[in-house]
Design an enzyme around this catalytic site. Structure first.
Site, mmCIF file in Angstrom:
data_model
loop_
_atom_site.group_PDB
_atom_site.id
_atom_site.type_symbol
_atom_site.label_atom_id
_atom_site.label_comp_id
_atom_site.label_asym_id
_atom_site.label_seq_id
_atom_site.Cartn_x
_atom_site.Cartn_y
_atom_site.Cartn_z
ATOM 1 N N CYS A 114 -47.733 54.352 49.345
ATOM 2 C CA CYS A 114 -46.586 54.142 48.430
ATOM 3 C C CYS A 114 -46.991 54.149 46.963
ATOM 4 C CB CYS A 114 -45.876 52.838 48.755
ATOM 5 S SG CYS A 114 -45.215 52.798 50.420
ATOM 6 N N HIS A 251 -41.475 50.417 42.507
ATOM 7 C CA HIS A 251 -41.459 50.938 43.880
ATOM 8 C C HIS A 251 -40.310 50.268 44.625
ATOM 9 C CE1 HIS A 251 -42.514 52.321 47.744
ATOM 10 N NE2 HIS A 251 -43.034 51.183 48.178
ATOM 11 N N ASN A 281 -37.056 52.681 51.600
ATOM 12 C CA ASN A 281 -38.397 52.882 51.052
ATOM 13 C C ASN A 281 -38.851 54.312 51.353
ATOM 14 O OD1 ASN A 281 -41.127 52.892 50.466
ATOM 15 N ND2 ASN A 281 -41.541 50.912 51.426
HETATM 16 O O1 UT7 Z 1 -43.965 50.171 50.699
HETATM 17 C C1 UT7 Z 1 -45.085 49.367 50.969
HETATM 18 C C2 UT7 Z 1 -44.807 48.013 50.569
HETATM 19 N N1 UT7 Z 1 -44.020 47.362 51.601
HETATM 20 C C3 UT7 Z 1 -43.454 46.225 51.310
HETATM 21 O O2 UT7 Z 1 -43.522 45.776 50.183
HETATM 22 C C4 UT7 Z 1 -42.772 45.467 52.421
HETATM 23 C C5 UT7 Z 1 -43.030 43.994 52.218
HETATM 24 N N2 UT7 Z 1 -42.436 43.154 53.253
HETATM 25 C C6 UT7 Z 1 -41.098 42.966 53.363
HETATM 26 O O3 UT7 Z 1 -40.335 43.577 52.662
HETATM 27 C C7 UT7 Z 1 -40.612 41.918 54.344
HETATM 28 O O4 UT7 Z 1 -41.713 41.179 54.823
HETATM 29 C C8 UT7 Z 1 -39.842 42.520 55.539
HETATM 30 C C9 UT7 Z 1 -38.505 43.058 55.070
HETATM 31 C C10 UT7 Z 1 -40.649 43.597 56.200
HETATM 32 C C11 UT7 Z 1 -39.553 41.436 56.571
HETATM 33 O O5 UT7 Z 1 -38.850 40.366 55.978
HETATM 34 P P1 UT7 Z 1 -39.306 38.852 56.272
HETATM 35 O O6 UT7 Z 1 -38.350 37.982 55.591
HETATM 36 O O7 UT7 Z 1 -40.761 38.753 55.910
HETATM 37 O O8 UT7 Z 1 -39.076 38.758 57.833
HETATM 38 P P2 UT7 Z 1 -40.138 38.471 58.991
HETATM 39 O O9 UT7 Z 1 -40.992 39.661 59.245
HETATM 40 O O10 UT7 Z 1 -40.829 37.180 58.688
HETATM 41 O O11 UT7 Z 1 -39.183 38.253 60.229
HETATM 42 C C12 UT7 Z 1 -38.212 37.189 60.233
HETATM 43 C C13 UT7 Z 1 -37.407 37.273 61.508
HETATM 44 C C14 UT7 Z 1 -38.274 37.356 62.762
HETATM 45 O O12 UT7 Z 1 -37.622 36.609 63.778
HETATM 46 P P3 UT7 Z 1 -38.151 35.126 64.159
HETATM 47 O O13 UT7 Z 1 -39.562 35.309 64.554
HETATM 48 O O14 UT7 Z 1 -37.980 34.332 62.894
HETATM 49 O O15 UT7 Z 1 -37.223 34.729 65.256
HETATM 50 C C15 UT7 Z 1 -38.217 38.812 63.137
HETATM 51 O O16 UT7 Z 1 -38.380 39.038 64.517
HETATM 52 O O17 UT7 Z 1 -36.601 38.448 61.513
HETATM 53 C C16 UT7 Z 1 -36.810 39.189 62.710
HETATM 54 N N3 UT7 Z 1 -36.674 40.603 62.412
HETATM 55 C C17 UT7 Z 1 -35.505 41.267 62.520
HETATM 56 N N4 UT7 Z 1 -34.284 40.879 62.894
HETATM 57 C C18 UT7 Z 1 -33.309 41.786 62.879
HETATM 58 C C19 UT7 Z 1 -37.616 41.458 61.957
HETATM 59 N N5 UT7 Z 1 -37.086 42.686 61.763
HETATM 60 C C20 UT7 Z 1 -35.779 42.583 62.107
HETATM 61 C C21 UT7 Z 1 -34.712 43.498 62.113
HETATM 62 N N6 UT7 Z 1 -33.489 43.047 62.496
HETATM 63 N N7 UT7 Z 1 -34.843 44.777 61.715
#
Ligand code: UT7
Length: 324
Positions: A114, A251, A281
């Site tokens: 990225c 980004h 993204n």
């Molecule tokens: O381009 C390269 C740079 N990339 C980035 O900068 C990405 C950086 N990271 C992020 O943007 C975020 O970490 C994400 C958007 C990827 C994830 O957000 P988060 O608030 O960190 O969520 P998480 O991964 O901690 O997941 C929270 C919950 C989990 O459920 P439990 O374990 O709390 O029950 C996941 O299973 O959300 C669940 N989850 C979803 N639920 C519905 C994860 N993905 C999904 C989904 N739909 N698509």
């Protein structure tokens, strides 16, 4: 007098097919509400079969040349940042060179995920300053829809396809800090963090082509810290303060990261270019696509100071400060 790099034109290309969160939620265990709240994404574009990295990169490059009032005869180098090249070789940059009808110079692909477009700007600026090139196309073009793991809802909802490009041309520098063009670039990498965001295959691997794998929380944590450091580094290198910045073109990975960067710079939201809601993204294409949009709709004007930044797999990150 050392030449400097003028950002003479910008262009973008987005595939025709738009996929909403609701459409994704029909096949992936997710919801429009979750995707919007956690990322700000409403929709993304997905490439059709013919919309390859070279095809989209060529379209974006043509638009950038037209915006610059330049022709293919002005191009002597093409740098194409991508993690999804059409082929292992020749470089996709050279497929673009052929499609455009550029008959001289050189070109190569650049792999920095990225942050690839920021890396590309940095290399192009160096080539111009070293008098190895006078007209450089820097392109970010990606088809992440082809490397997503549709069983992993934590990643497959986050990405889209597209291409963005700029045309840089050499100009005599007057040595003044407020001159037009690229004022500075800073690029960084930390290979020890390679396992928090990667693709688990490539054409050299027995199980190619591979899928994107990400520890989202870890990447998020590093993004906020590293990008804030990169901004401070760019300000310090140019003897500028946050108040001097007219526009932030970040980004486009997550609206929450973008908002945090805007707050860090004390920029009102209307001074931060956001496309993540519509493009998701698009990796190396995200910054040039956002820049092209804000140039073309007249928001970013000549003479304004623009800060570009990105972070991606590698870990790679960096910034570029440009006076338009
Ligand atoms: O381009 C390269 C740079 N990339 C980035 O900068 C990405 C950086 N990271 C992020 O943007 C975020 O970490 C994400 C958007 C990827 C994830 O957000 P988060 O608030 O960190 O969520 P998480 O991964 O901690 O997941 C929270 C919950 C989990 O459920 P439990 O374990 O709390 O029950 C996941 O299973 O959300 C669940 N989850 C979803 N639920 C519905 C994860 N993905 C999904 C989904 N739909 N698509």
């Amino acid at each position: 007098m050392q030449p400097c790099s003028i950002l003479a034109g910008c262009g973008g290309y987005l595939p025709e097919r738009i996929v909403s969160n609701d459409e994704l939620a029909r096949t992936v265990d997710t919801s429009d509400e979750w995707i919007r709240e956690r990322t700000g994404i409403r929709q993304r574009h997905f490439a059709a079969h013919h919309e390859t990295t070279a095809f989209m990169g060529t379209a974006a490059a043509r638009a950038a040349l037209a915006d610059a009032g330049a022709t293919v005869d002005d191009v002597d180098a093409i740098i194409l940042a991508t993690s999804t090249p059409d082929q292992a070789f020749p470089a996709t940059a050279l497929r673009v060179q052929a499609a455009l009808g550029v008959k001289r110079g050189f070109g190569f692909d650049l792999s920095a995920a990225c942050a690839g477009f920021i890396y590309g700007l940095s290399v192009a600026d160096g080539l111009i300053k070293a008098r190895q090139a006078t007209g450089v196309l820097v392109i970010g073009s990606e088809v992440y829809s082809r490397i997503l793991n549709w069983q992993d809802r934590g990643t497959c909802v986050l990405f889209g396809d597209g291409a963005g490009a700029v045309f840089l041309r050499a100009a005599a520098s007057d040595g003044e800090v407020d001159r037009r063009g690229i004022l500075s670039t800073h690029i960084h990498a930390q290979g020890t963090l390679g396992d928090i965001l990667y693709v688990d295959g490539a054409v050299g691997q027995p199980d190619h082509p591979g899928h994107l794998v990400m520890n989202g929380r870890e990447v998020f944590r590093h993004a906020v810290t590293r990008l804030a450091e990169a901004v401070d580094e760019a300000m310090a290198a140019n003897g500028l303060t946050h108040a001097d910045i007219d526009w932030l073109v970040p980004h486009q990975a997550n609206r929450r990261i973008i908002d945090a960067m805007g707050r860090k710079l004390s920029l009102p939201p209307e001074r931060v270019v956001v496309t993540v809601d519509r493009h998701a993204n698009t990796s190396a294409a995200s910054v040039p696509l956002a820049l092209a949009e804000a140039r073309q709709d007249g928001r970013i004007r000549d003479g304004q100071l623009v800060l570009l930044e990105a972070l991606g797999g590698g870990l790679t990150w960096g910034s570029a400060l440009v006076r338009m």
